[in-house]
Design a protein around this motif. Structure first.
Motif, PDB file in Angstrom:
ATOM      1  N   LEU A  92       0.823  -1.211   0.000  1.00  0.00           N
ATOM      2  CA  LEU A  92       0.000   0.000   0.000  1.00  0.00           C
ATOM      3  C   LEU A  92       0.855   1.258   0.000  1.00  0.00           C
ATOM      4  O   LEU A  92       0.652   2.160  -0.814  1.00  0.00           O
ATOM      5  CB  LEU A  92      -0.931  -0.017   1.213  1.00  0.00           C
ATOM      6  CG  LEU A  92      -1.714   1.272   1.472  1.00  0.00           C
ATOM      7  CD1 LEU A  92      -2.700   1.548   0.351  1.00  0.00           C
ATOM      8  CD2 LEU A  92      -2.424   1.204   2.819  1.00  0.00           C
ATOM      9  N   ARG A  93       1.812   1.330   0.893  1.00  0.00           N
ATOM     10  CA  ARG A  93       2.564   2.564   1.081  1.00  0.00           C
ATOM     11  C   ARG A  93       3.541   2.840  -0.050  1.00  0.00           C
ATOM     12  O   ARG A  93       3.894   3.997  -0.290  1.00  0.00           O
ATOM     13  CB  ARG A  93       3.290   2.515   2.418  1.00  0.00           C
ATOM     14  CG  ARG A  93       2.324   2.519   3.597  1.00  0.00           C
ATOM     15  CD  ARG A  93       3.005   2.236   4.915  1.00  0.00           C
ATOM     16  NE  ARG A  93       2.031   2.199   6.010  1.00  0.00           N
ATOM     17  CZ  ARG A  93       2.335   1.853   7.270  1.00  0.00           C
ATOM     18  NH1 ARG A  93       3.587   1.508   7.574  1.00  0.00           N
ATOM     19  NH2 ARG A  93       1.389   1.838   8.190  1.00  0.00           N
ATOM     20  N   THR A  94       3.992   1.805  -0.735  1.00  0.00           N
ATOM     21  CA  THR A  94       4.851   2.046  -1.893  1.00  0.00           C
ATOM     22  C   THR A  94       4.072   2.531  -3.102  1.00  0.00           C
ATOM     23  O   THR A  94       4.667   3.069  -4.043  1.00  0.00           O
ATOM     24  CB  THR A  94       5.611   0.755  -2.258  1.00  0.00           C
ATOM     25  OG1 THR A  94       4.669  -0.314  -2.431  1.00  0.00           O
ATOM     26  CG2 THR A  94       6.619   0.397  -1.196  1.00  0.00           C
ATOM     27  N   LYS A  95       2.751   2.376  -3.095  1.00  0.00           N
ATOM     28  CA  LYS A  95       1.922   2.827  -4.208  1.00  0.00           C
ATOM     29  C   LYS A  95       1.393   4.244  -4.011  1.00  0.00           C
ATOM     30  O   LYS A  95       0.877   4.842  -4.973  1.00  0.00           O
ATOM     31  CB  LYS A  95       0.736   1.874  -4.399  1.00  0.00           C
ATOM     32  CG  LYS A  95       1.121   0.453  -4.781  1.00  0.00           C
ATOM     33  CD  LYS A  95       1.752   0.393  -6.155  1.00  0.00           C
ATOM     34  CE  LYS A  95       2.028  -1.051  -6.556  1.00  0.00           C
ATOM     35  NZ  LYS A  95       2.596  -1.138  -7.933  1.00  0.00           N
ATOM     36  N   LEU A  96       1.489   4.766  -2.829  1.00  0.00           N
ATOM     37  CA  LEU A  96       0.985   6.105  -2.542  1.00  0.00           C
ATOM     38  C   LEU A  96       2.146   7.045  -2.244  1.00  0.00           C
ATOM     39  O   LEU A  96       3.230   6.610  -1.846  1.00  0.00           O
ATOM     40  CB  LEU A  96       0.017   6.072  -1.346  1.00  0.00           C
ATOM     41  CG  LEU A  96      -1.197   5.151  -1.469  1.00  0.00           C
ATOM     42  CD1 LEU A  96      -2.044   5.242  -0.208  1.00  0.00           C
ATOM     43  CD2 LEU A  96      -2.024   5.502  -2.691  1.00  0.00           C
ATOM     44  N   SER A  97       1.902   8.314  -2.422  1.00  0.00           N
ATOM     45  CA  SER A  97       2.915   9.333  -2.153  1.00  0.00           C
ATOM     46  C   SER A  97       2.280  10.471  -1.370  1.00  0.00           C
ATOM     47  O   SER A  97       1.074  10.723  -1.475  1.00  0.00           O
ATOM     48  CB  SER A  97       3.521   9.883  -3.457  1.00  0.00           C
ATOM     49  OG  SER A  97       4.146   8.856  -4.195  1.00  0.00           O
ATOM     50  N   ILE A  98       3.102  11.143  -0.587  1.00  0.00           N
ATOM     51  CA  ILE A  98       2.637  12.276   0.199  1.00  0.00           C
ATOM     52  C   ILE A  98       3.724  13.341   0.209  1.00  0.00           C
ATOM     53  O   ILE A  98       4.924  13.021   0.254  1.00  0.00           O
ATOM     54  CB  ILE A  98       2.279  11.847   1.648  1.00  0.00           C
ATOM     55  CG1 ILE A  98       1.718  13.038   2.430  1.00  0.00           C
ATOM     56  CG2 ILE A  98       3.473  11.242   2.352  1.00  0.00           C
ATOM     57  CD1 ILE A  98       1.181  12.656   3.799  1.00  0.00           C
ATOM     58  N   ILE A  99       3.321  14.580   0.113  1.00  0.00           N
ATOM     59  CA  ILE A  99       4.241  15.716   0.191  1.00  0.00           C
ATOM     60  C   ILE A  99       4.054  16.354   1.568  1.00  0.00           C
ATOM     61  O   ILE A  99       2.970  16.867   1.865  1.00  0.00           O
ATOM     62  CB  ILE A  99       3.971  16.735  -0.926  1.00  0.00           C
ATOM     63  CG1 ILE A  99       4.131  16.071  -2.292  1.00  0.00           C
ATOM     64  CG2 ILE A  99       4.908  17.927  -0.797  1.00  0.00           C
ATOM     65  CD1 ILE A  99       3.793  16.981  -3.453  1.00  0.00           C
ATOM     66  N   PRO A 100       5.054  16.321   2.436  1.00  0.00           N
ATOM     67  CA  PRO A 100       4.873  16.875   3.784  1.00  0.00           C
ATOM     68  C   PRO A 100       4.755  18.396   3.752  1.00  0.00           C
ATOM     69  O   PRO A 100       5.122  19.051   2.773  1.00  0.00           O
ATOM     70  CB  PRO A 100       6.139  16.423   4.528  1.00  0.00           C
ATOM     71  CG  PRO A 100       7.154  16.228   3.448  1.00  0.00           C
ATOM     72  CD  PRO A 100       6.398  15.764   2.232  1.00  0.00           C
ATOM     73  N   GLN A 101       4.235  18.942   4.831  1.00  0.00           N
ATOM     74  CA  GLN A 101       4.078  20.382   4.917  1.00  0.00           C
ATOM     75  C   GLN A 101       5.422  21.092   5.010  1.00  0.00           C
ATOM     76  O   GLN A 101       5.582  22.187   4.471  1.00  0.00           O
ATOM     77  CB  GLN A 101       3.221  20.737   6.146  1.00  0.00           C
ATOM     78  CG  GLN A 101       1.799  20.210   6.057  1.00  0.00           C
ATOM     79  CD  GLN A 101       0.998  20.538   7.298  1.00  0.00           C
ATOM     80  OE1 GLN A 101       1.542  21.061   8.261  1.00  0.00           O
ATOM     81  NE2 GLN A 101      -0.280  20.233   7.275  1.00  0.00           N
ATOM     82  N   GLU A 102       6.381  20.480   5.673  1.00  0.00           N
ATOM     83  CA  GLU A 102       7.701  21.071   5.824  1.00  0.00           C
ATOM     84  C   GLU A 102       8.691  20.274   4.985  1.00  0.00           C
ATOM     85  O   GLU A 102       8.723  19.044   5.038  1.00  0.00           O
ATOM     86  CB  GLU A 102       8.126  21.070   7.287  1.00  0.00           C
ATOM     87  CG  GLU A 102       7.226  21.909   8.191  1.00  0.00           C
ATOM     88  CD  GLU A 102       7.673  21.882   9.629  1.00  0.00           C
ATOM     89  OE1 GLU A 102       8.666  21.177   9.916  1.00  0.00           O
ATOM     90  OE2 GLU A 102       7.045  22.550  10.461  1.00  0.00           O
ATOM     91  N   ALA A 103       9.514  20.998   4.229  1.00  0.00           N
ATOM     92  CA  ALA A 103      10.518  20.338   3.397  1.00  0.00           C
ATOM     93  C   ALA A 103      11.608  19.740   4.284  1.00  0.00           C
ATOM     94  O   ALA A 103      12.130  20.398   5.190  1.00  0.00           O
ATOM     95  CB  ALA A 103      11.125  21.339   2.424  1.00  0.00           C
ATOM     96  N   THR A 104      11.950  18.484   4.044  1.00  0.00           N
ATOM     97  CA  THR A 104      12.957  17.783   4.838  1.00  0.00           C
ATOM     98  C   THR A 104      13.966  17.143   3.898  1.00  0.00           C
ATOM     99  O   THR A 104      13.580  16.465   2.939  1.00  0.00           O
ATOM    100  CB  THR A 104      12.312  16.698   5.716  1.00  0.00           C
ATOM    101  OG1 THR A 104      11.318  17.301   6.541  1.00  0.00           O
ATOM    102  CG2 THR A 104      13.348  16.023   6.602  1.00  0.00           C
TER     103      THR A 104
END
Length: 283
Positions: A245-257
């Protein structure tokens, strides 16, 4: 002068504890040990810096604020124990002065006072030892809690692996979704039923604590739904393995890291793609 010297000798631990306690409060840091101070002096000597830089160097030492409250509490307790015991011994000594010599021998008085001062130091030692033991026991309690934490669902479910091209559209259906963080905790998301159409941009707006982050966490199954289903492109995500599941989804965090390592490892931390493929996507 000999009497004052003896008093200062026996009161030295109390004076040192008071100085250390005041230093912790004024400078908001844990007390410095001799090894650290000598290291700073050696560093300043190598750099040929003047002695006037030593006070400034003490403030740039590695921050020990994590142990600030523990050390202040310890010094607070030690200072008060030593003060009470010194007052007790001093009062007992004053009360022994008018006692006739025939009633109590001077040797016995001196022996009792010597043992009283020894008892003071022993009690301070056992108090510090008991406080340290209490801190270590807390660590054991945390380990016991971690041992009883329920295990996560399997990373890969061999009988129900998603297709390689999944998700092919990106349609998300929430069906009577309810989420709570613990079995006995209140429900955070209460029966949400909605559809996010493929190719659309959706903004979730709400006050602090309304469940926006919880909704995102549910998509990655960081929090398991207590009731309801989350369907992405006709597949219930609760039936998939966490890794699939998690390898198929992506998320952009609020703070750049930016993580430690090369740019390639930041783009592809799992090492699933070649450098040419990464550069092609980057361009």
């Amino acid at each position: 002068m000999k009497g004052y010297g003896s008093i200062l000798y026996w009161m030295a631990p109390t004076i040192v504890s008071a100085v250390v306690f005041l230093g912790c409060v004024l400078f908001h840091s844990a007390p410095l040990d001799a090894g650290t101070i000598f290291t700073v002096l050696a560093t300043l000597r190598i750099m040929s810096e003047p002695v006037r830089m030593i006070p400034e160097a003490l403030f740039v030492l590695p921050d020990a604020s994590l142990f600030f409250h523990s050390n202040v509490t310890m010094e607070w307790l030690t200072l008060r124990i030593e003060t009470l015991q010194n007052l007790t011994v001093f009062t007992a000594a004053l009360l022994l002065i008018p006692v006739p010599m025939d009633y109590v021998s001077p040797g016995l008085v001196g022996l009792s006072l010597s043992y009283a001062f020894t008892l003071t130091q022993a009690q301070i030692f056992w108090t510090r030892w008991f406080c340290n033991l209490s801190n270590y026991v807390i660590s054991i309690e945390r380990i016991k809690q971690f041992v009883h934490i329920p295990a996560e669902p399997p990373a890969i479910v061999e009988d129900n692996k998603p297709p390689t091209s999944w998700p092919w559209k990106g349609r998300i259906d929430l069906q009577s979704l309810e989420i709570r963080y613990r079995p006995n905790a209140p429900i955070v998301l209460k029966g949400i039923t909605c559809t996010f159409k493929e190719g659309s941009r959706v903004g979730v707006v709400g006050r602090t604590g309304s469940g926006k982050t919880t909704l995102i966490s549910a998509l990655f199954r960081l929090v398991e739904p207590s009731r309801g289903n989350i369907i992405i492109d006709e597949i219930d995500i609760c039936s998939l393995g966490l890794k699939d599941l998690r390898t198929k989804l992506s998320i952009i965090p609020q703070e750049a890291t930016l993580f430690k390592g090369s740019i390639t490892t930041n783009f592809d931390p799992l090492g699933l793609y070649l450098d040419d493929e990464i550069w092609k996507v980057n361009n």
